[in-house]
Scaffold this motif. Sequence first.
Motif, PDB file in Angstrom:
ATOM      1  N   ALA A 155      -5.327 -12.074  -6.146  1.00  0.00           N
ATOM      2  CA  ALA A 155      -6.312 -10.988  -6.215  1.00  0.00           C
ATOM      3  C   ALA A 155      -7.735 -11.549  -6.248  1.00  0.00           C
ATOM      4  O   ALA A 155      -8.621 -11.067  -5.543  1.00  0.00           O
ATOM      5  N   GLU A 156      -7.923 -12.581  -7.028  1.00  0.00           N
ATOM      6  CA  GLU A 156      -9.251 -13.195  -7.125  1.00  0.00           C
ATOM      7  C   GLU A 156      -9.654 -13.842  -5.799  1.00  0.00           C
ATOM      8  O   GLU A 156     -10.757 -13.644  -5.307  1.00  0.00           O
ATOM      9  N   ILE A 174      -0.120 -13.268  -8.767  1.00  0.00           N
ATOM     10  CA  ILE A 174      -0.882 -12.122  -8.275  1.00  0.00           C
ATOM     11  C   ILE A 174      -2.336 -12.161  -8.750  1.00  0.00           C
ATOM     12  O   ILE A 174      -3.238 -11.848  -7.980  1.00  0.00           O
ATOM     13  N   ASP A 175      -2.569 -12.573  -9.980  1.00  0.00           N
ATOM     14  CA  ASP A 175      -3.946 -12.631 -10.473  1.00  0.00           C
ATOM     15  C   ASP A 175      -4.795 -13.602  -9.647  1.00  0.00           C
ATOM     16  O   ASP A 175      -5.939 -13.309  -9.302  1.00  0.00           O
ATOM     17  N   HIS A 185      -8.308  -5.881  -5.766  1.00  0.00           N
ATOM     18  CA  HIS A 185      -7.826  -5.562  -7.107  1.00  0.00           C
ATOM     19  C   HIS A 185      -6.350  -5.909  -7.250  1.00  0.00           C
ATOM     20  O   HIS A 185      -5.555  -5.706  -6.319  1.00  0.00           O
ATOM     21  N   ARG A 186      -6.006  -6.437  -8.417  1.00  0.00           N
ATOM     22  CA  ARG A 186      -4.619  -6.804  -8.730  1.00  0.00           C
ATOM     23  C   ARG A 186      -3.682  -5.614  -8.512  1.00  0.00           C
ATOM     24  O   ARG A 186      -2.617  -5.745  -7.924  1.00  0.00           O
TER      25      ARG A 186
END
Length: 65
Positions: free
Chosen positions: A16-17, A12-13, A22-23
Motif C-alpha cells: 500500500a505504501e 499489504i501495508d 490505501h490498504r
Amino acid sequence: MLVVAKGKVCPIDKLAEAAEVHRKSIIQIEAGRVAARISTLHSIAHALDVPLTELVAPVCVRHPE
C-alpha cells in the motif's frame, strides 16, 4: 495478509505504501469486492515490479475471447 505476485510475497501495508494506495483498497481489490481503476492496478503492478499484464492475467484467463 500477504499478496503474492510472480513468486513474490509482499505485506499489504508495504505494498500500500509503495503503490500509494490505501490498504483497505488493496484488500477490497484482492477480494474482488471492488473493480480497480487502471491507474490503481498500474501502481500496484509497479510496486510489485511485475508487468500490468501479469497482474491481470488471472482475470483474462477467466474471460477468453
